[in-house]
Design a protein around this motif. Structure first.
Motif, PDB file in Angstrom:
ATOM      1  N   TYR A   1      -3.078  16.684  -2.477  1.00  0.00           N
ATOM      2  CA  TYR A   1      -4.342  15.806  -1.949  1.00  0.00           C
ATOM      3  C   TYR A   1      -5.574  17.524  -0.945  1.00  0.00           C
ATOM      4  CZ  TYR A   1      -3.835  16.597   3.176  1.00  0.00           C
ATOM      5  OH  TYR A   1      -4.528  17.668   4.373  1.00  0.00           O
TER       6      TYR A   1
ATOM      7  N   THR B   1       0.792  -1.175   0.149  1.00  0.00           N
ATOM      8  CA  THR B   1      -0.136  -0.128   0.337  1.00  0.00           C
ATOM      9  C   THR B   1       0.955   1.235  -0.111  1.00  0.00           C
ATOM     10  OG1 THR B   1       0.007  -0.075   2.018  1.00  0.00           O
ATOM     11  CG2 THR B   1      -1.681  -0.826   1.164  1.00  0.00           C
ATOM     12  N   LEU B   2      -0.160   2.546  -0.142  1.00  0.00           N
ATOM     13  CA  LEU B   2       0.822   3.041   0.033  1.00  0.00           C
ATOM     14  C   LEU B   2       1.861   4.149   0.840  1.00  0.00           C
ATOM     15  CD1 LEU B   2       1.782   6.073  -1.929  1.00  0.00           C
ATOM     16  CD2 LEU B   2      -0.302   7.101  -1.214  1.00  0.00           C
TER      17      LEU B   2
ATOM     18  N   CYS C   1      -1.696   4.657  -4.756  1.00  0.00           N
ATOM     19  CA  CYS C   1      -1.768   3.515  -3.969  1.00  0.00           C
ATOM     20  C   CYS C   1      -3.459   3.683  -5.796  1.00  0.00           C
ATOM     21  CB  CYS C   1      -3.326   4.265  -2.803  1.00  0.00           C
ATOM     22  SG  CYS C   1      -3.673   6.415  -3.139  1.00  0.00           S
TER      23      CYS C   1
HETATM   24  C1  LIG Z   1      -1.195  11.613  -0.982  1.00  0.00           C
HETATM   25  C2  LIG Z   1      -1.565  11.197  -0.206  1.00  0.00           C
HETATM   26  N1  LIG Z   1      -0.346   9.764   0.539  1.00  0.00           N
HETATM   27  C3  LIG Z   1      -0.524   9.149   1.323  1.00  0.00           C
HETATM   28  C4  LIG Z   1      -1.602   8.509   1.172  1.00  0.00           C
HETATM   29  C5  LIG Z   1      -2.276   7.291   2.125  1.00  0.00           C
HETATM   30  O1  LIG Z   1      -2.788   5.900   1.758  1.00  0.00           O
HETATM   31  P1  LIG Z   1      -2.416   4.411   2.413  1.00  0.00           P
HETATM   32  O2  LIG Z   1      -3.617   4.883   2.809  1.00  0.00           O
HETATM   33  O3  LIG Z   1      -2.920   4.295   1.380  1.00  0.00           O
HETATM   34  O4  LIG Z   1      -1.327   4.361   2.607  1.00  0.00           O
HETATM   35  C6  LIG Z   1      -3.240   9.235   1.446  1.00  0.00           C
HETATM   36  C7  LIG Z   1      -4.697   8.292   1.130  1.00  0.00           C
HETATM   37  O5  LIG Z   1      -5.943   8.745   0.771  1.00  0.00           O
HETATM   38  C8  LIG Z   1      -2.864  10.471   0.600  1.00  0.00           C
HETATM   39  O6  LIG Z   1      -4.156  11.257   0.012  1.00  0.00           O
END
Ligand SMILES: Cc1ncc(COP(=O)(O)O)c(C=O)c1O
Length: 486
Positions: A225, A134-135, A273
């Protein structure tokens, strides 16, 4: 022109734009929730979902939330059922036994197939991408491999001051993991010119320049974001790399949204992601890019110093060369490329779901075509929100004072998303009123709503529907606010 005739005019234009849209056909690849489904609290069965989806008299909700969770492609359930059928009938053989007439790869090859589909979306060679984890986990894995602080020299990580919290936590804890203090080793970029923290590229470059000699790694978002700003990935990467900094991009909001050319832009590494514009489903498997130059494996992996043959990393068996992965020897010999950073055998459920959506990207003809529509769609939405059509706008003078679009109006500096900053005290009512009208967007506290028409399934007409609902929601929120103040 009266407000009613302005609205009639833009509606007519929206209908024409949808009629002439060469990508209109991909909408039918998705389940667009109906108004009654969105309002319902009951679990629907698959027959009713299919029936309602085909029912042209059922009014759809206005879903402009692909920046948060993409809608479900219809072929996802088909592919998942095929996966389940393979598992049900083949058991463990599904790992390596090709099944006649199945469109799915063997599970052993599922990660490679996913890499093949995602590579053109991020502008990389297949060898440079891995669909995995995951990210946030991938950001940690990348930093564990490529962040090598030297306390007397390069030890800093630069990120933005309002980074998504997970990125901030990842950086902070990486620093502490290395015994460093974020107070001295973490540099955050804040805009000096914009109260919304929309950056100029020069502001970013000047922070990089100021810390160039002591910085080891730069972590920035392709698209921010909160504001929806698209950064100049190519220019920032080149500037930082020239100064010896390892450059990592968080592409959560950029992947599947804007065309990317990670290899050509010389990006060192990136992670993303797949549940937003890639429509993989909630929490679906993420992805990672590692530029070929950073993942070379020499064939000379000696027993004495094995890690000299490759970049050290936190490793697992799935990153091991396929040829010797099942030999069960305890000498790690990574696969050449990003796949060598994989840890575990991936969830085939996840990969199957993601690949179902990536098939739709292929059908659409790739990112350039999607971007073309996306620029027009988001531009149209912006026009409806802010344009004065001579005798006012669709949103009246009074309501227009209650919000501002903080996303840059230059299409080269944004993707699909527009972020609307509301006046204090309006957010809760606006969100409630939108939901009452079956309009789905998301909020980011304290005062922003994010609205993202996704070119794979949204229409120009939906932009008009949103703006009409938003106007009413603003008016109600303003009345409520005044009443509370009285
Ligand atoms: C810019 C950004 N980074 C990190 C994340 C975290 O992602 P994950 O929960 O898949 O690790 C998100 C989740 O929306 C995000 O928008």
């Amino acid at each position: 022109m009266s407000s009613a005739s302005i609205v009639a005019d833009v509606k007519q234009r929206a209908r024409e734009l949808d009629r002439d849209d060469p990508l209109a056909f991909t909408r039918n690849e998705f389940y667009i929730p109906t108004r009654s489904q969105i309002a319902s609290t009951r679990l629907a069965d698959s027959d009713s979902i299919a029936a309602e989806s085909e029912d042209t008299s059922a009014r759809k909700c206005v879903y402009l939330c692909g920046n948060s969770l993409g809608l479900q492609p219809k072929r996802t359930s088909t592919r998942l059922n095929q996966y389940l059928a393979t598992w049900a009938t083949q058991g463990v053989q599904g790992h390596f036994k090709p099944v006649e007439e199945s469109p799915l790869p063997t599970w052993l090859d599922a990660d490679a197939r996913a890499a093949q589909l995602i590579a053109p979306i991020v502008g990389a060679f297949e060898s440079e991408v891995a669909v995995m984890q995951t990210l946030t986990a991938n950001l940690h894995l990348l930093m564990s491999a490529f962040y090598h602080p030297d306390i007397n020299g390069r030890h800093k990580i630069i990120l933005e001051s309002k980074a998504f919290p997970s990125d901030h936590f990842a950086v902070e804890t990486q620093l502490r993991h290395h015994g460093l203090d974020p107070a001295t080793s973490m540099v955050t970029i804040e805009s000096q010119t914009s109260k919304d923290n929309v950056f100029t590229t020069e502001e970013i470059l000047s922070v990089i320049a100021a810390h160039a000699d002591t910085t080891a790694l730069l972590l920035l978002p392709g698209i921010q974001y909160y504001t929806g700003q698209l950064l100049d990935v190519a220019r920032i990467t080149s500037f930082a790399r020239e100064r010896g900094i390892f450059v990592v991009w968080d592409l959560a909001h950029a992947v599947g949204n804007v065309p990317l050319a990670l290899h050509d832009w010389d990006v060192d590494a990136a992670a993303w992601c797949s549940y937003k514009y890639l429509n993989g489903g909630p929490g679906c498997i993420g992805g990672m890019f590692v530029h070929d130059r950073n993942s070379a494996v020499t064939r000379l992996i000696s027993d004495e110093k094995p890690e000299e043959g490759y970049t050290n990393r936190l490793a697992g068996w799935w990153g091991n060369d396929k040829g010797s992965r099942f030999v069960m020897a305890n000498r790690f010999h990574p696969v050449q490329g990003a796949a060598g950073f994989q840890l575990s055998n991936p969830s085939i459920l996840d990969i199957t779901s993601l690949c179902a959506s990536l098939e739709v990207f292929e059908l659409a003809g790739g990112m350039a075509r999607l971007r073309d529509k996306s620029v027009r769609l988001t531009g149209f939405l912006e026009e409806l929100l802010v344009k004065d059509y001579g005798d006012g706008g669709i949103i009246g003078e009074e309501e227009r004072r209650l919000f501002r679009v903080i996303t840059p109006s230059d299409p080269d500096q944004r993707g699909a998303q527009l972020s609307l900053l509301l006046d204090e005290g309006l957010l809760e009512t606006v969100m409630r009123e939108l939901e009452r009208r079956a309009v789905i967007v998301d909020e980011r506290k304290p005062n922003v709503i994010r609205v993202a028409p996704a070119p794979l399934y949204n229409t120009f007409e939906e932009c008009v529907e949103f703006v009409e609902a938003f106007k009413e929601a603003l008016a109600t929120a303003w009345k409520m606010k005044c009443r509370t103040a009285d």
